[in-house]
Write a protein that holds these residues in place. Structure first.
Motif, PDB file in Angstrom:
ATOM      1  N   GLN A 100     -46.959   8.580 -41.898  1.00 46.40           N
ATOM      2  CA  GLN A 100     -46.444   9.934 -41.700  1.00 46.40           C
ATOM      3  C   GLN A 100     -47.578  10.957 -41.596  1.00 46.40           C
ATOM      4  N   MET A 101     -48.607  10.766 -42.369  1.00 46.00           N
ATOM      5  CA  MET A 101     -49.765  11.660 -42.285  1.00 46.00           C
ATOM      6  C   MET A 101     -50.340  11.661 -40.865  1.00 46.00           C
ATOM      7  N   VAL A 102     -50.427  10.455 -40.285  1.00 43.27           N
ATOM      8  CA  VAL A 102     -50.968  10.329 -38.931  1.00 43.27           C
ATOM      9  C   VAL A 102     -50.010  10.963 -37.912  1.00 43.27           C
ATOM     10  N   ARG A 103     -48.700  10.794 -38.143  1.00 41.09           N
ATOM     11  CA  ARG A 103     -47.719  11.416 -37.239  1.00 41.09           C
ATOM     12  C   ARG A 103     -47.838  12.940 -37.269  1.00 41.09           C
ATOM     13  N   TRP A 104     -48.006  13.501 -38.464  1.00 41.73           N
ATOM     14  CA  TRP A 104     -48.178  14.969 -38.560  1.00 41.73           C
ATOM     15  C   TRP A 104     -49.434  15.397 -37.804  1.00 41.73           C
ATOM     16  N   GLN A 105     -50.492  14.621 -38.021  1.00 42.85           N
ATOM     17  CA  GLN A 105     -51.748  14.896 -37.323  1.00 42.85           C
ATOM     18  C   GLN A 105     -51.526  14.942 -35.814  1.00 42.85           C
ATOM     19  N   GLU A 106     -50.817  13.941 -35.317  1.00 41.63           N
ATOM     20  CA  GLU A 106     -50.566  13.842 -33.876  1.00 41.63           C
ATOM     21  C   GLU A 106     -49.706  14.994 -33.379  1.00 41.63           C
ATOM     22  N   ALA A 107     -48.860  15.505 -34.276  1.00 46.50           N
ATOM     23  CA  ALA A 107     -48.006  16.635 -33.903  1.00 46.50           C
ATOM     24  C   ALA A 107     -48.731  17.967 -34.082  1.00 46.50           C
ATOM     25  N   GLY A 108     -49.974  17.908 -34.542  1.00 46.86           N
ATOM     26  CA  GLY A 108     -50.766  19.132 -34.648  1.00 46.86           C
ATOM     27  C   GLY A 108     -50.819  19.750 -36.030  1.00 46.86           C
ATOM     28  N   LEU A 109     -50.271  19.057 -37.014  1.00 44.37           N
ATOM     29  CA  LEU A 109     -50.335  19.582 -38.384  1.00 44.37           C
ATOM     30  C   LEU A 109     -51.278  18.739 -39.226  1.00 44.37           C
ATOM     31  N   GLU A 110     -52.309  19.372 -39.730  1.00 41.81           N
ATOM     32  CA  GLU A 110     -53.278  18.689 -40.569  1.00 41.81           C
ATOM     33  C   GLU A 110     -52.851  18.884 -42.022  1.00 41.81           C
ATOM     34  N   VAL A 111     -52.165  17.913 -42.584  1.00 44.51           N
ATOM     35  CA  VAL A 111     -51.826  17.986 -44.012  1.00 44.51           C
ATOM     36  C   VAL A 111     -53.058  17.495 -44.776  1.00 44.51           C
ATOM     37  N   PRO A 112     -53.607  18.314 -45.660  1.00 44.64           N
ATOM     38  CA  PRO A 112     -54.893  17.956 -46.268  1.00 44.64           C
ATOM     39  C   PRO A 112     -54.868  16.645 -47.056  1.00 44.64           C
ATOM     40  N   LYS A 113     -53.712  16.341 -47.658  1.00 41.84           N
ATOM     41  CA  LYS A 113     -53.736  15.211 -48.587  1.00 41.84           C
ATOM     42  C   LYS A 113     -52.315  14.730 -48.838  1.00 41.84           C
ATOM     43  N   ILE A 114     -52.159  13.419 -49.016  1.00 39.42           N
ATOM     44  CA  ILE A 114     -50.854  12.901 -49.420  1.00 39.42           C
ATOM     45  C   ILE A 114     -50.987  12.196 -50.765  1.00 39.42           C
ATOM     46  N   ALA A 115     -50.083  12.535 -51.684  1.00 41.38           N
ATOM     47  CA  ALA A 115     -50.067  11.899 -52.996  1.00 41.38           C
ATOM     48  C   ALA A 115     -48.943  10.879 -53.035  1.00 41.38           C
ATOM     49  N   VAL A 116     -49.271   9.669 -53.467  1.00 38.85           N
ATOM     50  CA  VAL A 116     -48.289   8.586 -53.536  1.00 38.85           C
ATOM     51  C   VAL A 116     -48.252   8.028 -54.960  1.00 38.85           C
ATOM     52  N   ASN A 117     -47.054   7.861 -55.492  1.00 40.38           N
ATOM     53  CA  ASN A 117     -46.892   7.343 -56.859  1.00 40.38           C
ATOM     54  C   ASN A 117     -47.079   5.834 -56.918  1.00 40.38           C
ATOM     55  N   LEU A 118     -47.808   5.376 -57.899  1.00 45.35           N
ATOM     56  CA  LEU A 118     -47.951   3.944 -58.128  1.00 45.35           C
ATOM     57  C   LEU A 118     -47.350   3.583 -59.469  1.00 45.35           C
TER      58      LEU A 118
END
Ligand code: C2E
Ligand code: CA
Ligand code: CA
Ligand code: CA
Length: 278
Positions: A100-118
């Protein structure tokens, strides 16, 4: 089956009770949930309090069963942990979040960081570092864009946690301690570990303006973070007053309903892409 207790037939195996039956159903459904496309992610923005800037998003898993409807995580995450399904689920979540981060990037939105729970179970396996590396390679997400959230108990109860965390740090992934302050945390441990972020638990934020103890705890966590050069983010921020309190005491990062509920990828795009243009 009945277990013979001191005073007769007091103890029943959980599968005999209604709750046990429900759990068994839930477990069966859960096992199929991924292949049936019932699992998806919502994303909750993390923002800078003084500017409103987007600093990241947290990925939160959702399960929509055709009959049960939307099952809340507190009902199926513990079950997934008990049955070991969490490993499959966790891998799916991580992969989807990075993609999803890459999809946002491709759509022109640079989300600085994604946090994922482990979950702790994902650490027990010993394959976590390989899995994370593989998913980063496969999706093409830069490692520094990924932050993994673990609770204090994961760190304290996993024998090799320190080694895994060091390895994750070495491949460029950052780490946040989730629900900070609620668990059994050893400050000595914290000092040894390449952790970047402390996440103040929602329970301390809730009554910030009325409970002097909670205020003191929050201030102490912020100070601790500062003195250890960690960034501190508050979760469960619901009001402007809470945000103002945090900012006043040196915590400039927040996540909570005051800013946004967890939302779909499209919602993130629509709300934050416009801001990017400003
Ligand atoms: P968490 O990691 O502490 O996530 C924050 C939870 O607080 C989320 O609940 C979020 O929706 C909720 N929240 C955020 N802001 C506010 C607020 O302002 N007020 C209130 N009252 N709540 C707020 P959610 O999505 O129901 O998730 C619950 C828990 O389930 C998470 O707590 C986490 O422990 C677990 N979880 C969720 N997704 C995953 C996942 O992908 N993997 C693992 N292992 N656990 C997950
Ligand atoms: Ca979390
Ligand atoms: Ca949390
Ligand atoms: Ca929490």
């Amino acid at each position: 089956a009945k277990a013979r207790g001191r005073n007769g037939y007091r103890f029943y195996a959980p599968e005999m009770s209604g709750e046990g039956v429900a759990r068994l159903h839930l477990e069966t459904y859960l096992r199929r949930s991924i292949e049936k496309d019932e699992i998806f992610l919502h994303y909750q923005p993390q923002v800078e309090i003084d500017t409103g800037r987007l600093t990241g998003v947290e990925a939160l898993v959702r399960w929509n069963h055709p009959e049960l409807g939307l099952v809340p995580p507190f009902r199926f995450i513990p079950l997934a942990e008990d049955t070991g399904f969490i490993n499959q689920l966790g891998q799916w979540v991580l992969h989807e979040a990075c993609r999803q981060m890459v999809r946002w990037q491709e759509a022109g939105l640079e989300v600085p960081k994604i946090a994922v729970n482990l979950s702790v179970r994902q650490f027990e396996r010993g394959t976590i570092v390989g899995m994370v590396g593989e998913i980063l390679r496969e999706t093409g997400l830069a490692p520094h864009r990924l932050q993994l959230e673990v609770t204090e108990s994961v760190i304290m109860n996993t024998g090799d946690a320190l080694a895994f965390i060091n390895d994750l740090h070495a491949i460029g992934v950052s780490l946040a301690i989730d629900d900070f302050g609620t668990g059994y945390s050893s400050l000595a441990y914290l000092k040894q570990m390449p952790v970047q972020t402390l996440k103040i638990d929602r329970s301390f934020i809730k009554d910030i303006s009325t409970d002097a103890n909670d205020e003191a705890i929050v201030i102490a966590i912020i100070q601790l973070g500062k003195s250890m050069n960690l960034s501190v983010i508050a979760e469960g921020v619901e009001t402007e007053q809470q945000a103002a309190f945090l900012a006043r005491h040196g915590c400039n990062l927040a996540q909570g309903y005051y800013y946004s509920r967890p939302v779909t990828p499209d919602d993130i795009l629509q709300r934050w892409q416009q801001r990017d243009d400003n």
